[in-house]
Enzyme design. Sequence first.
Site, PDB file in Angstrom:
ATOM      1  N   ASP A  13      42.350  11.751  -0.199  1.00  0.00           N
ATOM      2  CA  ASP A  13      43.539  12.083  -1.011  1.00  0.00           C
ATOM      3  C   ASP A  13      44.644  11.043  -0.880  1.00  0.00           C
ATOM      4  O   ASP A  13      45.822  11.355  -1.018  1.00  0.00           O
ATOM      5  CB  ASP A  13      44.125  13.468  -0.622  1.00  0.00           C
ATOM      6  CG  ASP A  13      43.077  14.541  -0.549  1.00  0.00           C
ATOM      7  OD1 ASP A  13      42.259  14.612  -1.467  1.00  0.00           O
ATOM      8  OD2 ASP A  13      43.068  15.298   0.442  1.00  0.00           O
ATOM      9  N   GLU A  14      44.283   9.806  -0.608  1.00  0.00           N
ATOM     10  CA  GLU A  14      45.299   8.769  -0.393  1.00  0.00           C
ATOM     11  C   GLU A  14      45.889   8.249  -1.695  1.00  0.00           C
ATOM     12  O   GLU A  14      46.825   7.455  -1.677  1.00  0.00           O
ATOM     13  CB  GLU A  14      44.694   7.585   0.376  1.00  0.00           C
ATOM     14  CG  GLU A  14      44.204   7.890   1.789  1.00  0.00           C
ATOM     15  CD  GLU A  14      42.731   8.277   1.800  1.00  0.00           C
ATOM     16  OE1 GLU A  14      42.156   8.512   0.717  1.00  0.00           O
ATOM     17  OE2 GLU A  14      42.156   8.342   2.907  1.00  0.00           O
ATOM     18  N   LYS A  16      43.572   7.078  -4.042  1.00  0.00           N
ATOM     19  CA  LYS A  16      42.567   6.057  -4.424  1.00  0.00           C
ATOM     20  C   LYS A  16      42.336   6.063  -5.918  1.00  0.00           C
ATOM     21  O   LYS A  16      42.065   5.032  -6.502  1.00  0.00           O
ATOM     22  CB  LYS A  16      41.224   6.335  -3.735  1.00  0.00           C
ATOM     23  CG  LYS A  16      41.211   6.135  -2.268  1.00  0.00           C
ATOM     24  CD  LYS A  16      39.856   6.468  -1.693  1.00  0.00           C
ATOM     25  CE  LYS A  16      39.394   7.884  -1.992  1.00  0.00           C
ATOM     26  NZ  LYS A  16      40.213   8.958  -1.422  1.00  0.00           N
ATOM     27  N   GLY A  17      42.460   7.264  -6.517  1.00  0.00           N
ATOM     28  CA  GLY A  17      42.222   7.397  -7.960  1.00  0.00           C
ATOM     29  C   GLY A  17      43.119   6.449  -8.727  1.00  0.00           C
ATOM     30  O   GLY A  17      42.657   5.695  -9.578  1.00  0.00           O
ATOM     31  N   ASN A  38      32.893  17.428  -4.582  1.00  0.00           N
ATOM     32  CA  ASN A  38      33.932  17.842  -3.631  1.00  0.00           C
ATOM     33  C   ASN A  38      35.093  16.867  -3.648  1.00  0.00           C
ATOM     34  O   ASN A  38      36.154  17.119  -3.106  1.00  0.00           O
ATOM     35  CB  ASN A  38      33.363  17.940  -2.207  1.00  0.00           C
ATOM     36  CG  ASN A  38      32.647  16.685  -1.773  1.00  0.00           C
ATOM     37  OD1 ASN A  38      32.313  15.818  -2.579  1.00  0.00           O
ATOM     38  ND2 ASN A  38      32.394  16.567  -0.489  1.00  0.00           N
ATOM     39  N   GLY A  40      37.897  14.407  -5.715  1.00  0.00           N
ATOM     40  CA  GLY A  40      38.646  14.576  -6.960  1.00  0.00           C
ATOM     41  C   GLY A  40      39.717  13.527  -7.067  1.00  0.00           C
ATOM     42  O   GLY A  40      40.426  13.255  -6.112  1.00  0.00           O
ATOM     43  N   HIS A  41      39.801  12.900  -8.205  1.00  0.00           N
ATOM     44  CA  HIS A  41      40.854  11.927  -8.448  1.00  0.00           C
ATOM     45  C   HIS A  41      41.740  12.455  -9.550  1.00  0.00           C
ATOM     46  O   HIS A  41      41.240  12.993 -10.537  1.00  0.00           O
ATOM     47  CB  HIS A  41      40.257  10.621  -8.973  1.00  0.00           C
ATOM     48  CG  HIS A  41      39.598   9.812  -7.921  1.00  0.00           C
ATOM     49  ND1 HIS A  41      40.049   9.753  -6.638  1.00  0.00           N
ATOM     50  CD2 HIS A  41      38.539   8.985  -7.991  1.00  0.00           C
ATOM     51  CE1 HIS A  41      39.275   8.933  -5.956  1.00  0.00           C
ATOM     52  NE2 HIS A  41      38.343   8.463  -6.757  1.00  0.00           N
ATOM     53  N   GLN A 223      36.749  10.583  -0.715  1.00  0.00           N
ATOM     54  CA  GLN A 223      37.213  11.015   0.619  1.00  0.00           C
ATOM     55  C   GLN A 223      37.791   9.816   1.386  1.00  0.00           C
ATOM     56  O   GLN A 223      38.295   8.894   0.763  1.00  0.00           O
ATOM     57  CB  GLN A 223      36.097  11.706   1.404  1.00  0.00           C
ATOM     58  CG  GLN A 223      35.735  13.084   0.858  1.00  0.00           C
ATOM     59  CD  GLN A 223      34.498  13.081   0.004  1.00  0.00           C
ATOM     60  OE1 GLN A 223      33.661  12.206   0.081  1.00  0.00           O
ATOM     61  NE2 GLN A 223      34.370  14.071  -0.849  1.00  0.00           N
ATOM     62  N   THR A 298      42.907  18.288  -5.518  1.00  0.00           N
ATOM     63  CA  THR A 298      42.502  18.200  -6.931  1.00  0.00           C
ATOM     64  C   THR A 298      41.335  19.144  -7.212  1.00  0.00           C
ATOM     65  O   THR A 298      41.262  19.764  -8.264  1.00  0.00           O
ATOM     66  CB  THR A 298      42.032  16.753  -7.241  1.00  0.00           C
ATOM     67  OG1 THR A 298      43.007  15.860  -6.753  1.00  0.00           O
ATOM     68  CG2 THR A 298      41.822  16.524  -8.708  1.00  0.00           C
ATOM     69  N   THR A 300      40.097  21.749  -5.024  1.00  0.00           N
ATOM     70  CA  THR A 300      40.135  23.120  -4.508  1.00  0.00           C
ATOM     71  C   THR A 300      41.501  23.787  -4.684  1.00  0.00           C
ATOM     72  O   THR A 300      41.610  24.998  -4.526  1.00  0.00           O
ATOM     73  CB  THR A 300      39.847  23.111  -2.989  1.00  0.00           C
ATOM     74  OG1 THR A 300      40.823  22.256  -2.377  1.00  0.00           O
ATOM     75  CG2 THR A 300      38.461  22.608  -2.692  1.00  0.00           C
ATOM     76  N   ARG A 304      47.607  20.822   1.339  1.00  0.00           N
ATOM     77  CA  ARG A 304      47.261  19.826   2.355  1.00  0.00           C
ATOM     78  C   ARG A 304      48.271  19.868   3.502  1.00  0.00           C
ATOM     79  O   ARG A 304      49.458  20.067   3.269  1.00  0.00           O
ATOM     80  CB  ARG A 304      47.273  18.426   1.738  1.00  0.00           C
ATOM     81  CG  ARG A 304      46.222  18.252   0.670  1.00  0.00           C
ATOM     82  CD  ARG A 304      46.395  16.924  -0.049  1.00  0.00           C
ATOM     83  NE  ARG A 304      45.417  16.808  -1.135  1.00  0.00           N
ATOM     84  CZ  ARG A 304      45.604  16.077  -2.225  1.00  0.00           C
ATOM     85  NH1 ARG A 304      46.705  15.388  -2.376  1.00  0.00           N
ATOM     86  NH2 ARG A 304      44.676  16.034  -3.154  1.00  0.00           N
ATOM     87  N   SER A 412      52.520   1.733  -4.263  1.00  0.00           N
ATOM     88  CA  SER A 412      52.604   2.693  -5.364  1.00  0.00           C
ATOM     89  C   SER A 412      53.821   3.599  -5.153  1.00  0.00           C
ATOM     90  O   SER A 412      54.066   4.097  -4.056  1.00  0.00           O
ATOM     91  CB  SER A 412      51.312   3.511  -5.405  1.00  0.00           C
ATOM     92  OG  SER A 412      51.441   4.558  -6.315  1.00  0.00           O
ATOM     93  N   GLY A 414      54.788   6.184  -7.548  1.00  0.00           N
ATOM     94  CA  GLY A 414      54.762   7.272  -8.522  1.00  0.00           C
ATOM     95  C   GLY A 414      53.357   7.389  -9.048  1.00  0.00           C
ATOM     96  O   GLY A 414      52.527   6.498  -8.833  1.00  0.00           O
TER      97      GLY A 414
END
Length: 444
Positions: A13-14, A16-17, A38, A40-41, A223, A298, A300, A304, A412, A414
């Site tokens: 969840d960093e 990366k998307g 499992n 999600g981006h 992940q 994203t 579930t 966090r 980044s 935003g």
Amino acid sequence: MANVIVIGSQWGDEGKGKITDLLSRSADVVVRYQGGVNAGHTIVVQGQTFKLHLIPSGILYPGTECIIGCGTVIDPQVLIKELEQLEQLNISTKNLLISQTAHVTMPYHRLIDKASEDKRGNHKIGTTGRGIGPTYADKSERTGIRMLDLMHPEELRKQLKWTINYKNSVLEKLYDLPPLDPEAVIEEYLGYAERLRPFVVDTSLKIYDAVQKKRNILFEGAQGTLLDLDHGTYPYVTSSNPVAGGACVGTGLGPTMIDRVIGVSKAYTTRVGEGPFPTELEGEIGDILGDRGAEFGTTTGRKRRCGWFDAVIGRYAVRINGMDCMAITKLDVLDTLDEIKVCVAYEIDGQRTEHFPSSARQFARCRPIYQTLPGWKVSTTECRTLEDLPKKALEYLKFLAELMAVPIAIVSLGASRDQTIIVEDPIHGPKRALLHADGTPVAV
Ligand code: GDP
């Protein structure tokens, strides 16, 4: 850009998307190499939000080839939904390819995932319940179903009859669950097979071919490093290898063909699910990070856990991934804080250590040693160059880069594509510049 791996340096969840989406602009091919639905981006393009679970974010660029590699596991039902969603938004999926040797998630995997997590009582792993772990377990046990098998109806029928009978005895005897109807499952999956058939190929050959043609390939990890099955905080990990090395295994490309590894880190830390988290903030500041950073999964929707940046983990990620530069995301989330702490080392049983312990028991005993930096208390969301940043924000970034001994290539500020500072030589200078195959610099 050549052949670049983008990995998460923390617990996933960093962001990366967003970073892979940005880099995909310069890529000819984007490859996902592990994990399943499992992951999600979330990508925001011109105010439109896209949530992708399996399909690489490069799909948003027409002309970019997107590959789901053999190291992933595929839930056809979810993949087909994702394809339909994209098609409804007029985004072409004709450039998608799926590895014929990727393993397939079956209904019994999802049932066993949930039932076994329930049985764990106080020892829950925090799985997403999507059947990913059991799919990988079958792969290792050599009872898995691969995309290739789906393509051969008669053999699939035989294989599934045996497997479902076997899994039914596990469902009934071990978990007290009703058995599955083999015929219904077979028919359901034969339907999926026809829908997915046009996408299924030998992707390792396609990737090798792209390398030969000197096309730019971006390998997208799902992940993060600390969720890696071998190098993460076992047992609170995922069932695959998100680390950079996983990109070779999960695609069939040799390590000598990789040019660069970019690690994505948040400007703070989050963790979903169970397990030790030394810099976790349970009070007001944790809530501020969670609210400002919209820290909900994203896939579930799970809240966090939030905490300060942990440079011990950061250095570990640099080492394990052979990372040669970093992207720092969500710096803007820290904009309102009076002061910001960074964990520079741990104290364990009275001893200072700079190294990440490989034992979960030891990790649970680690206490963070913090260094405190002043906050900048102004919005950074409109900054587009390092010079635009408040001095204290720049000092914060510099501090992180020095602690981790890698340059920051991207910042980044935003969720949208334009809220980004691209710095090729922010602090120490990158070990290798971001280059196209022909030697010209990439303008991201
Ligand atoms: P990923 O799986 O690593 O891509 O992470 P997610 O997509 O689950 O989480 C990242 C979330 O943060 C998404 O909602 C993004 O839109 C958002 N995001 C990404 N970068 C930034 C950033 O720099 N600032 C803010 N405020 N949000 C960001």
